[in-house]
Design a protein around this motif. Structure first.
Motif, PDB file in Angstrom:
ATOM      1  N   MET A   1      12.458  -3.622 -12.336  1.00 54.85           N
ATOM      2  CA  MET A   1      11.004  -3.146 -12.798  1.00 54.85           C
ATOM      3  C   MET A   1      10.261  -2.981 -11.776  1.00 54.85           C
ATOM      4  N   SER A   2       9.859  -1.138 -11.277  1.00 59.22           N
ATOM      5  CA  SER A   2       9.459  -0.639 -10.288  1.00 59.22           C
ATOM      6  C   SER A   2       8.190  -0.413 -10.619  1.00 59.22           C
ATOM      7  N   LEU A   3       7.186  -0.676  -9.631  1.00 59.84           N
ATOM      8  CA  LEU A   3       6.054  -0.771  -9.459  1.00 59.84           C
ATOM      9  C   LEU A   3       5.397   0.540 -10.226  1.00 59.84           C
ATOM     10  N   HIS A   4       4.337   1.364 -10.895  1.00 58.29           N
ATOM     11  CA  HIS A   4       3.357   1.893 -11.950  1.00 58.29           C
ATOM     12  C   HIS A   4       2.393   1.830 -10.882  1.00 58.29           C
ATOM     13  N   LEU A   5       2.174   2.890 -10.024  1.00 59.97           N
ATOM     14  CA  LEU A   5       0.854   2.782  -8.914  1.00 59.97           C
ATOM     15  C   LEU A   5      -0.083   3.585 -10.007  1.00 59.97           C
ATOM     16  N   LEU A   6      -0.890   3.055 -10.179  1.00 62.35           N
ATOM     17  CA  LEU A   6      -2.852   3.483 -10.847  1.00 62.35           C
ATOM     18  C   LEU A   6      -3.724   3.629  -9.730  1.00 62.35           C
ATOM     19  N   LEU A   7      -3.804   4.551  -9.599  1.00 59.54           N
ATOM     20  CA  LEU A   7      -4.993   5.271  -8.557  1.00 59.54           C
ATOM     21  C   LEU A   7      -6.752   4.661  -8.888  1.00 59.54           C
ATOM     22  N   ASP A   8      -7.631   4.679  -8.786  1.00 56.39           N
ATOM     23  CA  ASP A   8      -9.649   4.344  -9.335  1.00 56.39           C
ATOM     24  C   ASP A   8      -9.254   5.436  -9.174  1.00 56.39           C
ATOM     25  N   GLU A   9     -10.968   5.181  -9.282  1.00 54.51           N
ATOM     26  CA  GLU A   9     -11.802   6.264  -9.357  1.00 54.51           C
ATOM     27  C   GLU A   9     -12.532   6.937  -7.705  1.00 54.51           C
ATOM     28  N   ASN A  10     -11.897   5.598  -6.830  1.00 49.24           N
ATOM     29  CA  ASN A  10     -12.396   6.044  -5.735  1.00 49.24           C
ATOM     30  C   ASN A  10     -11.548   6.578  -5.244  1.00 49.24           C
ATOM     31  N   ILE A  11      -9.894   6.645  -5.520  1.00 49.66           N
ATOM     32  CA  ILE A  11      -9.154   7.525  -4.147  1.00 49.66           C
ATOM     33  C   ILE A  11      -8.723   8.933  -5.291  1.00 49.66           C
ATOM     34  N   SER A  12      -8.555  10.031  -4.246  1.00 49.67           N
ATOM     35  CA  SER A  12      -8.690  11.333  -4.635  1.00 49.67           C
ATOM     36  C   SER A  12      -7.333  11.281  -5.977  1.00 49.67           C
ATOM     37  N   PRO A  13      -7.153  12.485  -6.810  1.00 51.06           N
ATOM     38  CA  PRO A  13      -6.447  12.503  -7.339  1.00 51.06           C
ATOM     39  C   PRO A  13      -5.668  13.157  -6.322  1.00 51.06           C
ATOM     40  N   VAL A  14      -5.752  13.762  -5.418  1.00 54.35           N
ATOM     41  CA  VAL A  14      -4.896  14.546  -4.332  1.00 54.35           C
ATOM     42  C   VAL A  14      -3.668  14.151  -3.972  1.00 54.35           C
ATOM     43  N   VAL A  15      -4.040  12.673  -3.885  1.00 51.76           N
ATOM     44  CA  VAL A  15      -3.263  11.783  -3.423  1.00 51.76           C
ATOM     45  C   VAL A  15      -1.837  11.935  -4.278  1.00 51.76           C
ATOM     46  N   ALA A  16      -2.153  10.897  -5.335  1.00 45.17           N
ATOM     47  CA  ALA A  16      -0.952  10.746  -6.371  1.00 45.17           C
ATOM     48  C   ALA A  16      -0.569  12.614  -6.208  1.00 45.17           C
ATOM     49  N   VAL A  17      -0.623  12.762  -6.352  1.00 40.97           N
ATOM     50  CA  VAL A  17      -0.128  15.076  -6.184  1.00 40.97           C
ATOM     51  C   VAL A  17       0.850  14.759  -5.096  1.00 40.97           C
ATOM     52  N   GLN A  18       0.164  14.006  -3.923  1.00 38.84           N
ATOM     53  CA  GLN A  18       0.464  14.344  -2.760  1.00 38.84           C
ATOM     54  C   GLN A  18       1.596  13.763  -2.708  1.00 38.84           C
ATOM     55  N   VAL A  19       1.858  11.959  -2.815  1.00 39.23           N
ATOM     56  CA  VAL A  19       2.875  11.467  -3.136  1.00 39.23           C
ATOM     57  C   VAL A  19       4.344  11.579  -3.905  1.00 39.23           C
ATOM     58  N   LYS A  20       3.907  12.154  -5.581  1.00 38.99           N
ATOM     59  CA  LYS A  20       4.810  12.618  -5.812  1.00 38.99           C
ATOM     60  C   LYS A  20       5.326  13.613  -5.316  1.00 38.99           C
ATOM     61  N   ARG A  21       5.194  14.702  -4.395  1.00 37.83           N
ATOM     62  CA  ARG A  21       5.400  16.028  -4.371  1.00 37.83           C
ATOM     63  C   ARG A  21       6.669  15.726  -2.855  1.00 37.83           C
ATOM     64  N   HIS A  22       5.544  14.373  -2.156  1.00 33.72           N
ATOM     65  CA  HIS A  22       7.069  13.765  -1.324  1.00 33.72           C
ATOM     66  C   HIS A  22       7.946  12.324  -1.874  1.00 33.72           C
ATOM     67  N   ARG A  23       7.411  12.054  -2.843  1.00 33.15           N
ATOM     68  CA  ARG A  23       8.186  10.596  -3.288  1.00 33.15           C
ATOM     69  C   ARG A  23       8.292  11.325  -4.992  1.00 33.15           C
ATOM     70  N   PRO A  24       9.757  11.918  -5.269  1.00 27.46           N
ATOM     71  CA  PRO A  24       9.056  12.373  -7.176  1.00 27.46           C
ATOM     72  C   PRO A  24       9.459  11.389  -7.426  1.00 27.46           C
ATOM     73  N   SER A  25      10.462  10.137  -7.237  1.00 24.26           N
ATOM     74  CA  SER A  25      10.667   8.863  -7.786  1.00 24.26           C
ATOM     75  C   SER A  25      10.048   8.415  -8.625  1.00 24.26           C
TER      76      SER A  25
END
Length: 84
Positions: A1-25
């Motif tokens: 089972m892989s981890l599904h990461l959830l960034l809290d309110e203190n981390i910019s949502p841009v971080v999730a966008v950038q991670v998905k861009r570089h690591r789509p899986s």
């Protein structure tokens, strides 16, 4: 089972966008987009319950209060489960 990461309110949502861009899986979301943003500004205990129920891994750098919140959540949650 892989981890599904959830960034809290203190981390910019841009971080999730950038991670998905570089690591789509890699499963990663921001609280601002996860469950249509339903937990933005919600009480911490409700948010912790939702993350636990959804089996996501909360990512935060706000270490001043999260350890005590998690301890309280465990006390309340596991006491409730044991009493059921």
């Amino acid at each position: 089972m892989s981890l599904h990461l959830l960034l809290d309110e203190n981390i910019s949502p841009v971080v999730a966008v950038q991670v998905k861009r570089h690591r789509p899986s890699m499963p990663i979301d921001s609280v601002f987009t996860w469950q249509a943003g339903a937990f933005v500004g919600s009480p911490d205990m409700a948010f912790l319950q939702a993350t636990n129920d959804s089996k996501v891994t909360l990512v935060t750098y706000y270490l001043q209060t999260i350890p005590s919140l998690i301890a309280e959540f465990q006390r309340v949650y596991f006491t409730t489960v044991a009493s059921s």
